[in-house]
Structure formats: structure tokens, C-alpha cells
Design a protein around this motif. Structure first.
Motif, PDB file in Angstrom:
ATOM      1  N   LYS A 293      53.317 -37.833 114.187  1.00  0.00           N
ATOM      2  CA  LYS A 293      55.104 -38.063 113.855  1.00  0.00           C
ATOM      3  C   LYS A 293      55.419 -38.432 115.451  1.00  0.00           C
ATOM      4  N   GLU A 294      54.834 -37.589 116.287  1.00  0.00           N
ATOM      5  CA  GLU A 294      55.257 -37.850 117.766  1.00  0.00           C
ATOM      6  C   GLU A 294      54.912 -39.286 118.090  1.00  0.00           C
TER       7      GLU A 294
ATOM      8  N   ILE B   1      48.166 -29.207  96.845  1.00  0.00           N
ATOM      9  CA  ILE B   1      47.694 -29.552  98.160  1.00  0.00           C
ATOM     10  C   ILE B   1      46.939 -28.309  98.711  1.00  0.00           C
ATOM     11  N   ASP B   2      47.453 -27.156  98.512  1.00  0.00           N
ATOM     12  CA  ASP B   2      47.001 -25.899  98.974  1.00  0.00           C
ATOM     13  C   ASP B   2      45.723 -25.579  98.523  1.00  0.00           C
ATOM     14  N   ALA B   3      45.321 -26.052  97.049  1.00  0.00           N
ATOM     15  CA  ALA B   3      43.973 -25.686  96.548  1.00  0.00           C
ATOM     16  C   ALA B   3      43.014 -26.942  97.255  1.00  0.00           C
ATOM     17  N   MET B   4      43.537 -28.009  97.444  1.00  0.00           N
ATOM     18  CA  MET B   4      42.640 -28.919  98.113  1.00  0.00           C
ATOM     19  C   MET B   4      42.164 -28.086  99.636  1.00  0.00           C
ATOM     20  N   LEU B   5      43.144 -27.771 100.174  1.00  0.00           N
ATOM     21  CA  LEU B   5      42.847 -27.392 101.703  1.00  0.00           C
ATOM     22  C   LEU B   5      41.802 -26.215 101.420  1.00  0.00           C
TER      23      LEU B   5
ATOM     24  N   VAL C  52      46.361 -29.329 109.584  1.00  0.00           N
ATOM     25  CA  VAL C  52      47.004 -30.542 108.632  1.00  0.00           C
ATOM     26  C   VAL C  52      48.311 -30.702 109.298  1.00  0.00           C
ATOM     27  N   LEU C  53      49.318 -29.781 109.645  1.00  0.00           N
ATOM     28  CA  LEU C  53      50.593 -29.915 110.202  1.00  0.00           C
ATOM     29  C   LEU C  53      50.462 -30.218 111.654  1.00  0.00           C
TER      30      LEU C  53
ATOM     31  N   ASN D 208      37.879 -26.371 102.935  1.00  0.00           N
ATOM     32  CA  ASN D 208      37.791 -25.449 104.284  1.00  0.00           C
ATOM     33  C   ASN D 208      38.808 -25.852 105.298  1.00  0.00           C
ATOM     34  N   CYS D 209      39.923 -26.387 104.858  1.00  0.00           N
ATOM     35  CA  CYS D 209      40.905 -26.882 105.889  1.00  0.00           C
ATOM     36  C   CYS D 209      42.102 -25.748 106.078  1.00  0.00           C
TER      37      CYS D 209
END
Length: 86
Positions: free
Chosen positions: A66-67, A44-48, A58-59, A52-53
Motif C-alpha cells: 500500500k505504501e 481467510i483466517d482458516a487459510m492463514l 499478511v497485514l 502457518n501464516c
């Protein structure tokens, strides 16, 4: 690899790692589960990076969803919702 090829390989790798997470659950191997979840996070880190995210972006999206919809911490599962027109 080209950018397009890299992204395709990362999608494949994510699927592979998720399958390994499922296998760890099936075997009830919590040590292996932690290792496989670490691998998922790495992909996921590599995909981000390649999209360019940032993890922070994302969080923030996750937190808003979630809210609005709730999370999974309480182990509740919503099967359906009925809507009534007025």
C-alpha cells in the motif's frame, strides 16, 4: 480431511463466499454484505492457520504494498502506465 484436501475445500469456500459478497452488492443489501464479508474473513483466517501464516504477517505485506502502490480509499482507478526507455 488431509491438509491438501482442507486447503482445496477452503479455496472453494472462499470462492463461494466471495460470490455471496457480489450478490449482496447486486441486491444493495448492506446487512447481508456485512455477514458475507464476515464469512470471507473467517475463511481467510482458516487459510492463514492451515498455511502457518499469521494475520500480522499478511497485514505487514499489505502495508508495504500500500505504501508503494497506494490503496483504494480515495476511489481512484489506474487504467494504464506508459513506460519510456531512455
Amino acid at each position: 480431511l488431509s491438509q491438501e484436501e482442507t486447503l482445496e475445500k477452503l479455496k472453494d469456500k472462499l470462492q463461494e463466499e466471495v460470490n455471496e459478497v457480489f450478490e449482496s452488492y447486486r441486491k444493495e443489501d448492506t446487512v447481508k454484505l456485512q455477514e458475507e464479508l464476515a464469512d470471507v474473513i473467517e475463511v481467510i483466517d482458516a487459510m492463514l492457520y492451515h498455511n502457518n501464516c499469521t494475520l500480522e504477517q499478511v497485514l505487514a505485506i499489505r502495508d508495504k504494498k500500500k505504501e508503494k502502490r497506494g490503496g483504494f480509499e480515495k476511489g481512484l482507478y489506474l487504467e494504464s502506465i506508459e513506460y519510456f526507455d531512455k
